[in-house]
Design an enzyme around this catalytic site. Structure first.
Site, PDB file in Angstrom:
ATOM      1  N   HIS A  19      -8.570  11.200   2.822  1.00  0.00           N
ATOM      2  CA  HIS A  19      -8.213  10.144   1.875  1.00  0.00           C
ATOM      3  C   HIS A  19      -8.346  10.689   0.468  1.00  0.00           C
ATOM      4  O   HIS A  19      -9.350  11.330   0.146  1.00  0.00           O
ATOM      5  CB  HIS A  19      -9.124   8.931   2.065  1.00  0.00           C
ATOM      6  CG  HIS A  19      -8.570   7.696   1.448  1.00  0.00           C
ATOM      7  ND1 HIS A  19      -8.514   7.504   0.088  1.00  0.00           N
ATOM      8  CD2 HIS A  19      -8.010   6.596   1.999  1.00  0.00           C
ATOM      9  CE1 HIS A  19      -7.964   6.336  -0.160  1.00  0.00           C
ATOM     10  NE2 HIS A  19      -7.640   5.757   0.980  1.00  0.00           N
ATOM     11  N   ARG A  58      -0.941   9.522   1.774  1.00  0.00           N
ATOM     12  CA  ARG A  58      -2.278  10.065   1.501  1.00  0.00           C
ATOM     13  C   ARG A  58      -2.338  11.587   1.435  1.00  0.00           C
ATOM     14  O   ARG A  58      -2.994  12.144   0.561  1.00  0.00           O
ATOM     15  CB  ARG A  58      -3.226   9.625   2.607  1.00  0.00           C
ATOM     16  CG  ARG A  58      -3.511   8.201   2.490  1.00  0.00           C
ATOM     17  CD  ARG A  58      -4.377   7.722   3.574  1.00  0.00           C
ATOM     18  NE  ARG A  58      -4.578   6.318   3.274  1.00  0.00           N
ATOM     19  CZ  ARG A  58      -5.087   5.437   4.093  1.00  0.00           C
ATOM     20  NH1 ARG A  58      -5.467   5.798   5.281  1.00  0.00           N
ATOM     21  NH2 ARG A  58      -5.211   4.195   3.734  1.00  0.00           N
ATOM     22  N   ARG A 107      -1.115   9.328   9.140  1.00  0.00           N
ATOM     23  CA  ARG A 107      -1.078   7.877   9.366  1.00  0.00           C
ATOM     24  C   ARG A 107      -0.621   7.127   8.111  1.00  0.00           C
ATOM     25  O   ARG A 107      -1.082   7.401   7.008  1.00  0.00           O
ATOM     26  CB  ARG A 107      -2.474   7.387   9.731  1.00  0.00           C
ATOM     27  CG  ARG A 107      -2.573   5.891   9.808  1.00  0.00           C
ATOM     28  CD  ARG A 107      -3.987   5.475  10.062  1.00  0.00           C
ATOM     29  NE  ARG A 107      -4.850   5.762   8.927  1.00  0.00           N
ATOM     30  CZ  ARG A 107      -5.676   4.874   8.365  1.00  0.00           C
ATOM     31  NH1 ARG A 107      -5.731   3.654   8.833  1.00  0.00           N
ATOM     32  NH2 ARG A 107      -6.440   5.223   7.364  1.00  0.00           N
ATOM     33  N   HIS A 155     -11.089  11.117   6.411  1.00  0.00           N
ATOM     34  CA  HIS A 155     -10.941   9.665   6.519  1.00  0.00           C
ATOM     35  C   HIS A 155     -10.502   9.183   7.900  1.00  0.00           C
ATOM     36  O   HIS A 155     -10.997   8.174   8.383  1.00  0.00           O
ATOM     37  CB  HIS A 155      -9.922   9.210   5.476  1.00  0.00           C
ATOM     38  CG  HIS A 155      -9.739   7.718   5.427  1.00  0.00           C
ATOM     39  ND1 HIS A 155     -10.800   6.857   5.257  1.00  0.00           N
ATOM     40  CD2 HIS A 155      -8.636   6.943   5.524  1.00  0.00           C
ATOM     41  CE1 HIS A 155     -10.360   5.607   5.248  1.00  0.00           C
ATOM     42  NE2 HIS A 155      -9.056   5.630   5.424  1.00  0.00           N
ATOM     43  N   GLU A 181       0.853  -1.194   0.000  1.00  0.00           N
ATOM     44  CA  GLU A 181       0.000   0.000   0.000  1.00  0.00           C
ATOM     45  C   GLU A 181       0.884   1.237   0.000  1.00  0.00           C
ATOM     46  O   GLU A 181       2.073   1.163   0.335  1.00  0.00           O
ATOM     47  CB  GLU A 181      -0.920   0.009   1.234  1.00  0.00           C
ATOM     48  CG  GLU A 181      -2.099  -0.925   1.081  1.00  0.00           C
ATOM     49  CD  GLU A 181      -3.147  -0.745   2.153  1.00  0.00           C
ATOM     50  OE1 GLU A 181      -2.874  -0.090   3.163  1.00  0.00           O
ATOM     51  OE2 GLU A 181      -4.257  -1.279   1.964  1.00  0.00           O
TER      52      GLU A 181
HETATM   53  C1  LIG Z   1     -13.616   3.228   4.907  1.00  0.00           C
HETATM   54  C2  LIG Z   1     -12.483   2.960   5.852  1.00  0.00           C
HETATM   55  C3  LIG Z   1     -11.469   2.106   5.476  1.00  0.00           C
HETATM   56  C4  LIG Z   1     -10.413   1.842   6.349  1.00  0.00           C
HETATM   57  N1  LIG Z   1      -9.432   0.958   5.981  1.00  0.00           N
HETATM   58  C5  LIG Z   1      -8.469   0.643   6.869  1.00  0.00           C
HETATM   59  C6  LIG Z   1      -7.510  -0.363   6.573  1.00  0.00           C
HETATM   60  O1  LIG Z   1      -7.553  -0.983   5.523  1.00  0.00           O
HETATM   61  N2  LIG Z   1      -6.560  -0.626   7.499  1.00  0.00           N
HETATM   62  C7  LIG Z   1      -6.484   0.027   8.698  1.00  0.00           C
HETATM   63  O2  LIG Z   1      -5.588  -0.262   9.484  1.00  0.00           O
HETATM   64  N3  LIG Z   1      -7.395   0.972   9.002  1.00  0.00           N
HETATM   65  C8  LIG Z   1      -8.375   1.281   8.134  1.00  0.00           C
HETATM   66  N4  LIG Z   1      -9.301   2.230   8.460  1.00  0.00           N
HETATM   67  C9  LIG Z   1      -9.239   2.851   9.795  1.00  0.00           C
HETATM   68  C10 LIG Z   1      -9.663   1.854  10.834  1.00  0.00           C
HETATM   69  O3  LIG Z   1     -10.715   1.057  10.337  1.00  0.00           O
HETATM   70  C11 LIG Z   1     -10.130   2.524  12.113  1.00  0.00           C
HETATM   71  O4  LIG Z   1      -9.239   3.507  12.508  1.00  0.00           O
HETATM   72  C12 LIG Z   1     -10.217   1.530  13.249  1.00  0.00           C
HETATM   73  O5  LIG Z   1     -10.895   0.383  12.832  1.00  0.00           O
HETATM   74  C13 LIG Z   1     -10.917   2.152  14.429  1.00  0.00           C
HETATM   75  O6  LIG Z   1     -11.287   1.146  15.322  1.00  0.00           O
HETATM   76  P1  LIG Z   1     -11.917   1.552  16.706  1.00  0.00           P
HETATM   77  O7  LIG Z   1     -12.223   0.271  17.377  1.00  0.00           O
HETATM   78  O8  LIG Z   1     -11.052   2.522  17.372  1.00  0.00           O
HETATM   79  O9  LIG Z   1     -13.262   2.351  16.324  1.00  0.00           O
HETATM   80  P2  LIG Z   1     -14.539   1.872  15.506  1.00  0.00           P
HETATM   81  O10 LIG Z   1     -14.286   0.635  14.783  1.00  0.00           O
HETATM   82  O11 LIG Z   1     -15.032   3.031  14.736  1.00  0.00           O
HETATM   83  O12 LIG Z   1     -15.599   1.529  16.659  1.00  0.00           O
HETATM   84  C14 LIG Z   1     -16.147   2.530  17.469  1.00  0.00           C
HETATM   85  C15 LIG Z   1     -17.207   1.913  18.358  1.00  0.00           C
HETATM   86  O13 LIG Z   1     -17.572   2.840  19.366  1.00  0.00           O
HETATM   87  C16 LIG Z   1     -18.984   2.842  19.526  1.00  0.00           C
HETATM   88  N5  LIG Z   1     -19.391   4.133  20.080  1.00  0.00           N
HETATM   89  C17 LIG Z   1     -19.066   5.377  19.676  1.00  0.00           C
HETATM   90  N6  LIG Z   1     -19.635   6.301  20.470  1.00  0.00           N
HETATM   91  C18 LIG Z   1     -20.335   5.616  21.411  1.00  0.00           C
HETATM   92  C19 LIG Z   1     -21.153   5.995  22.504  1.00  0.00           C
HETATM   93  N7  LIG Z   1     -21.394   7.288  22.804  1.00  0.00           N
HETATM   94  N8  LIG Z   1     -21.727   5.035  23.254  1.00  0.00           N
HETATM   95  C20 LIG Z   1     -21.535   3.712  22.967  1.00  0.00           C
HETATM   96  N9  LIG Z   1     -20.766   3.299  21.934  1.00  0.00           N
HETATM   97  C21 LIG Z   1     -20.180   4.240  21.171  1.00  0.00           C
HETATM   98  C22 LIG Z   1     -19.507   2.592  18.132  1.00  0.00           C
HETATM   99  O14 LIG Z   1     -20.851   2.159  18.195  1.00  0.00           O
HETATM  100  C23 LIG Z   1     -18.514   1.537  17.647  1.00  0.00           C
HETATM  101  O15 LIG Z   1     -18.934   0.281  18.104  1.00  0.00           O
HETATM  102  C24 LIG Z   1     -10.367   2.494   7.603  1.00  0.00           C
HETATM  103  C25 LIG Z   1     -11.391   3.353   7.976  1.00  0.00           C
HETATM  104  C26 LIG Z   1     -12.444   3.597   7.106  1.00  0.00           C
HETATM  105  C27 LIG Z   1     -13.522   4.520   7.530  1.00  0.00           C
END
Ligand SMILES: Cc1cc2nc3c(=O)[nH]c(=O)nc-3n(C[C@H](O)[C@H](O)[C@H](O)COP(=O)(O)OP(=O)(O)OC[C@H]3O[C@@H](n4cnc5c(N)ncnc54)[C@H](O)[C@@H]3O)c2cc1C
Length: 491
Positions: free
Chosen positions: A228, A275, A371, A336, A114
């Site tokens: 992005h 990016r 990132r 993004h 990537e």
């Molecule tokens: C389209 C896209 C493609 C991506 N591709 C990649 C990739 O290929 N590789 C990579 O490393 N990263 C990628 N990323 C980034 C990566 O996916 C995220 O940074 C990472 O998964 C975040 O994980 P997280 O567990 O911190 O948050 P999230 O997976 O966003 O989870 C957040 C959680 O918090 C909960 N929540 C939020 N507020 C509250 C509240 N007030 N009360 C209760 N629950 C709440 C939500 O319901 C959810 O369950 C991508 C992101 C996007 C948007």
């Protein structure tokens, strides 16, 4: 749901779920998710997870160097060392749990390239890696008897005393429930919804960051926002479908409105530059041409390969009447990822006692100013594991007495929230702080964001999802714009 837990985890993305799995049986854990368990940025991740697993062709030093280059050397080196050296074990752990990462013809993990990576080191499940990971993690969590997991349960308030936290939860029927927990891990994801156009899921409204800020936790570098370069340029959709970096990694080229390649004009790495560099190139080219139409072209590749390698992107584009094996894909930058967040140390501890943060809502410092692709799922895994292990060690040495009696419900009714606050905040942010910021608009935008926040916090509105999210967006906008204003004032 019990009245008291050892640990409350806010979020069912990669960070929250992986943290939940680390706790031993004797630790009681509550995981909440404000919407469906699978609605998260984690589920949307396409490209994969970066990890040094092919030691013949790759090593930690190279991964560290690539991360530093992408981050413009503004990263925390110690945090990167932890990420890069511990991450491979977490990725193998996911494989062991049953995540079906793609394998090569010899049955080894298939690594892709990537942008910004000097080696093939991205493990993936087709082009829907995040969902493959989340599905397995949810299944695993459900087998852990010490973990209660609730969807459609939103954290709206977090108070604390010396024993831990009182968490106000908004239940699916709109009523409140207050529970107590000795420790809290915020794994509540990013802030994409503070923009008009974002690749982020609807949950990304910065709730965790806002509640941590309200508790006095240090928030760092919230203005480090990644755009992005290649989101599908749909006309009206707020959530923009991502055309993964891996498409460029596999040879797609960027074209301007005249069908000319232009990325090398702006950077010698062309389409595979980091990016921010590619996003900037698109914005500068659009100014030069006076036209915002841009395309990705992968039509020169074998159609069978394209369909197999990018089945989800192929299908999604087809729904928009674009056959990517024959037609150019319309693309444009959009919000993004968030590099900054709730400031944490190497064990994901925030500056507030007993409060931890992991994943996109946190700031570990690994990403610096920008990132490197596929480092964020890795960060979510590594630092959520570290948070859980640190809490477990503490619980084992502490004598945490029960919280005693406390109010378990509160009345959430109030005035009706007027329409338009969220839309206005999104427009402010999109207009003044996108890929190329407009410093002249920052002071007025900040002033207006502050007015909105004051109205929201003083208005005695009904506490429901709309209110909580509006308050979060306004708080996030204020913190971001305040930071940006300070930066420009100092210049
Ligand atoms: C389209 C896209 C493609 C991506 N591709 C990649 C990739 O290929 N590789 C990579 O490393 N990263 C990628 N990323 C980034 C990566 O996916 C995220 O940074 C990472 O998964 C975040 O994980 P997280 O567990 O911190 O948050 P999230 O997976 O966003 O989870 C957040 C959680 O918090 C909960 N929540 C939020 N507020 C509250 C509240 N007030 N009360 C209760 N629950 C709440 C939500 O319901 C959810 O369950 C991508 C992101 C996007 C948007």
């Amino acid at each position: 749901m019990k009245k008291e837990y050892d640990v409350l985890i806010v979020g069912s993305g990669a960070a929250g779920l992986y943290a939940a799995l680390q706790f031993p049986e004797e630790v009681s854990v509550l995981v909440i998710s404000k919407r469906e368990l699978t609605l998260s940025n984690s589920s949307l991740a396409q490209g994969g997870v970066a990890a040094v697993l092919d030691k013949d062709n790759d090593n930690f030093k190279l991964h560290i160097a690539d991360t530093l280059i992408a981050g413009k050397y503004k990263n925390n080196l110690e945090a990167i060392e932890v990420l890069v050296s511990e991450g491979p074990k977490d990725v193998l752990k996911l494989k062991e749990m049953g995540v079906a990462f793609d394998l090569d013809e010899r049955g080894r993990l298939q690594m892709t390239l990537e942008a910004g990576h000097s080696r093939h080191r991205i493990v993936h499940h087709k082009d829907s890696t995040g969902r493959a990971i989340v599905d397995v993690l949810i299944e695993q969590v459900k087998t852990h008897k010490n973990v209660d997991i609730y969807d459609s349960t939103m954290l709206y308030k977090l108070d604390r005393n010396e024993k831990g936290f009182y968490a106000g939860l908004l239940l699916p029927d709109g009523t409140s429930r207050i529970i107590a927990a000795h420790y809290c891990i915020l794994a509540s994801g990013g802030i994409g919804r503070v923009y008009q156009y974002t690749t982020n899921s609807a949950i990304a409204t910065g709730d965790g960051i806002t509640l941590a800020f309200m508790l006095g936790a240090r928030i760092k570098h919230l203005s480090r926002i990644q755009f992005h370069p290649t989101a599908f340029a749909a006309e009206n959709d707020r959530e923009r479908f991502l055309i993964s970096e891996a498409v460029r990694g596999e040879g797609a080229v960027l074209l301007n409105c005249d069908g000319e390649r232009f990325a090398f004009k702006y950077d010698e790495r062309g389409e595979l530059a980091p990016r921010d560099v590619v996003s900037n190139a698109i914005m500068l080219e659009s100014q030069a041409k006076g036209n915002e139409k841009f395309y990705l072209d992968i039509t020169h590749k074998d159609p069978e390969f394209v369909r197999k390698r990018f089945p989800m992107i192929y299908e999604k584009c087809l729904e928009e009447n674009i056959d990517i094996t024959k037609q150019w894909i319309p693309v444009f930058p959009c919000q993004h990822y968030l590099m900054g967040g709730i400031d944490v140390d190497l064990y994901a501890r925030t500056t507030v006692d007993r409060l931890y943060a992991a994943g996109e809502c946190s700031h570990t410092g690994v990403h610096g100013a920008n990132r490197l692709a596929s480092n964020s799922l890795l960060e979510a895994l590594v630092f959520s594991r570290r948070a859980a292990n640190d809490i477990t060690a503490k619980l084992r040495t502490e004598d945490n007495t029960p919280f005693g009696t406390f109010t378990e419900h509160e009345d959430l009714s109030g005035h009706t929230l007027p329409h338009g606050f969220r839309t206005e905040i999104r427009k402010l942010m999109q207009d003044c702080y996108f890929v190329i910021p407009k410093p002249e608009l920052i002071p007025d935008s900040l002033k207006r964001a502050k007015e909105i926040l004051t109205d929201l916090t003083g208005g005695e509105y009904t506490i429901d999802q709309s209110f909580v999210e509006a308050r979060s967006l306004a708080t996030v906008a204020c913190i971001v714009l305040e930071e940006v204003k300070k930066k420009y004032d100092a210049q």
